[in-house]
Design a protein around this motif. Structure first.
Motif, mmCIF file in Angstrom:
data_model
loop_
_atom_site.group_PDB
_atom_site.id
_atom_site.type_symbol
_atom_site.label_atom_id
_atom_site.label_comp_id
_atom_site.label_asym_id
_atom_site.label_seq_id
_atom_site.Cartn_x
_atom_site.Cartn_y
_atom_site.Cartn_z
ATOM 1 N N LEU A 1 67.402 27.611 43.847
ATOM 2 C CA LEU A 1 67.805 28.050 45.225
ATOM 3 C C LEU A 1 68.543 27.072 46.309
ATOM 4 C CD1 LEU A 1 64.528 29.902 45.110
ATOM 5 C CD2 LEU A 1 66.836 30.861 44.380
ATOM 6 N N ARG A 2 69.437 27.839 47.190
ATOM 7 C CA ARG A 2 69.777 27.317 48.242
ATOM 8 C C ARG A 2 69.056 27.988 49.429
ATOM 9 N NH1 ARG A 2 76.090 26.121 47.332
ATOM 10 N NH2 ARG A 2 75.897 24.686 45.678
ATOM 11 N N ARG A 3 68.979 29.136 49.616
ATOM 12 C CA ARG A 3 68.472 30.095 50.722
ATOM 13 C C ARG A 3 67.206 30.706 50.272
ATOM 14 N NH1 ARG A 3 71.964 32.555 54.929
ATOM 15 N NH2 ARG A 3 72.644 30.333 55.022
ATOM 16 N N ILE A 4 66.157 30.685 51.095
ATOM 17 C CA ILE A 4 64.917 31.491 50.770
ATOM 18 C C ILE A 4 64.781 32.362 52.317
ATOM 19 C CG2 ILE A 4 62.602 31.803 50.460
ATOM 20 C CD1 ILE A 4 62.844 29.260 48.686
ATOM 21 N N VAL A 5 64.859 33.661 52.195
ATOM 22 C CA VAL A 5 64.554 34.533 53.217
ATOM 23 C C VAL A 5 63.202 35.036 53.464
ATOM 24 C CG1 VAL A 5 65.337 36.566 54.684
ATOM 25 C CG2 VAL A 5 66.996 35.157 53.378
ATOM 26 N N VAL A 6 62.420 34.659 54.493
ATOM 27 C CA VAL A 6 61.086 35.261 54.532
ATOM 28 C C VAL A 6 61.145 36.526 55.687
ATOM 29 C CG1 VAL A 6 58.796 34.559 55.143
ATOM 30 C CG2 VAL A 6 60.151 32.938 53.941
ATOM 31 N N PHE A 7 60.473 37.401 55.146
ATOM 32 C CA PHE A 7 60.787 38.689 56.070
ATOM 33 C C PHE A 7 59.435 38.834 57.079
ATOM 34 C CE2 PHE A 7 62.956 40.026 52.522
ATOM 35 C CZ PHE A 7 64.072 40.448 52.956
ATOM 36 N N ALA A 8 59.873 38.881 58.455
ATOM 37 C CA ALA A 8 58.538 38.922 59.539
ATOM 38 C C ALA A 8 59.103 39.892 60.525
ATOM 39 C CB ALA A 8 58.530 37.642 60.140
ATOM 40 N N LEU A 9 58.207 40.758 60.842
ATOM 41 C CA LEU A 9 58.451 41.641 62.023
ATOM 42 C C LEU A 9 58.702 40.882 63.320
ATOM 43 C CD1 LEU A 9 56.038 44.333 61.200
ATOM 44 C CD2 LEU A 9 58.735 44.419 60.748
ATOM 45 N N ASP A 10 59.352 41.530 64.392
ATOM 46 C CA ASP A 10 59.495 40.760 65.789
ATOM 47 C C ASP A 10 58.088 40.672 66.370
ATOM 48 O OD1 ASP A 10 62.247 40.452 65.658
ATOM 49 O OD2 ASP A 10 62.674 42.362 66.550
ATOM 50 N N SER A 11 57.241 41.675 66.030
ATOM 51 C CA SER A 11 55.930 41.625 66.497
ATOM 52 C C SER A 11 55.008 40.329 65.958
ATOM 53 C CB SER A 11 55.366 43.006 66.489
ATOM 54 O OG SER A 11 55.163 43.269 65.251
ATOM 55 N N GLU A 12 55.367 39.907 64.814
ATOM 56 C CA GLU A 12 54.435 38.836 64.243
ATOM 57 C C GLU A 12 54.690 37.451 64.593
ATOM 58 O OE1 GLU A 12 53.730 40.583 59.743
ATOM 59 O OE2 GLU A 12 55.923 40.409 60.063
ATOM 60 N N THR A 13 54.650 37.313 65.966
ATOM 61 C CA THR A 13 54.908 36.134 66.830
ATOM 62 C C THR A 13 54.111 34.838 66.066
ATOM 63 O OG1 THR A 13 53.024 36.834 68.444
ATOM 64 C CG2 THR A 13 55.231 37.125 68.767
ATOM 65 N N HIS A 14 52.859 34.944 65.518
ATOM 66 C CA HIS A 14 52.349 33.972 64.739
ATOM 67 C C HIS A 14 53.047 33.551 63.493
ATOM 68 C CE1 HIS A 14 49.560 34.467 68.012
ATOM 69 N NE2 HIS A 14 48.414 34.433 67.330
#
Length: 100
Positions: A76-89
């Motif tokens: 793999l060259r890229r891993i995208v982790v999903f996070a909502l804008d509200s998940e600041t931590h």
């Protein structure tokens, strides 16, 4: 039942689902990595129970090492982790672990 049977008969590559634990075996959270549609990519979801664990340098280091190893094994060259804008931590945790 049908979906599980189809998944077992027609795997989509690798699906990595890993419980994140302390050295003592106590659970911290969960990491799930799935192949992306584009070559050499994957998407990931991470859940960490406690905010203190998200702020811990050793947890970030272990998380990054786990993803680095998965990336090497699967090319793999890229891993995208999903996070909502509200998940600041979660954003802070990911940035401290080396994500942009």
């Amino acid at each position: 039942h049908y979906d599980r049977e189809m998944d077992s008969l027609h795997p989509s590559g690798f699906d990595l689902e890993t419980m994140l634990v302390r050295k003592t075996g106590a659970p911290i959270g969960l990491l799930k990595v799935r192949p992306g549609r584009a070559p050499a990519t994957a998407s990931a979801w991470v859940y960490i129970r406690e905010l203190d664990d998200m702020a811990a340098a050793d947890v970030r280091k272990g998380f990054r090492a786990l993803l680095t190893e998965a990336a090497k094994q699967q090319g793999l060259r890229r891993i995208v982790v999903f996070a909502l804008d509200s998940e600041t931590h979660l954003h802070a945790f990911l940035e401290a672990a080396g994500f942009v």
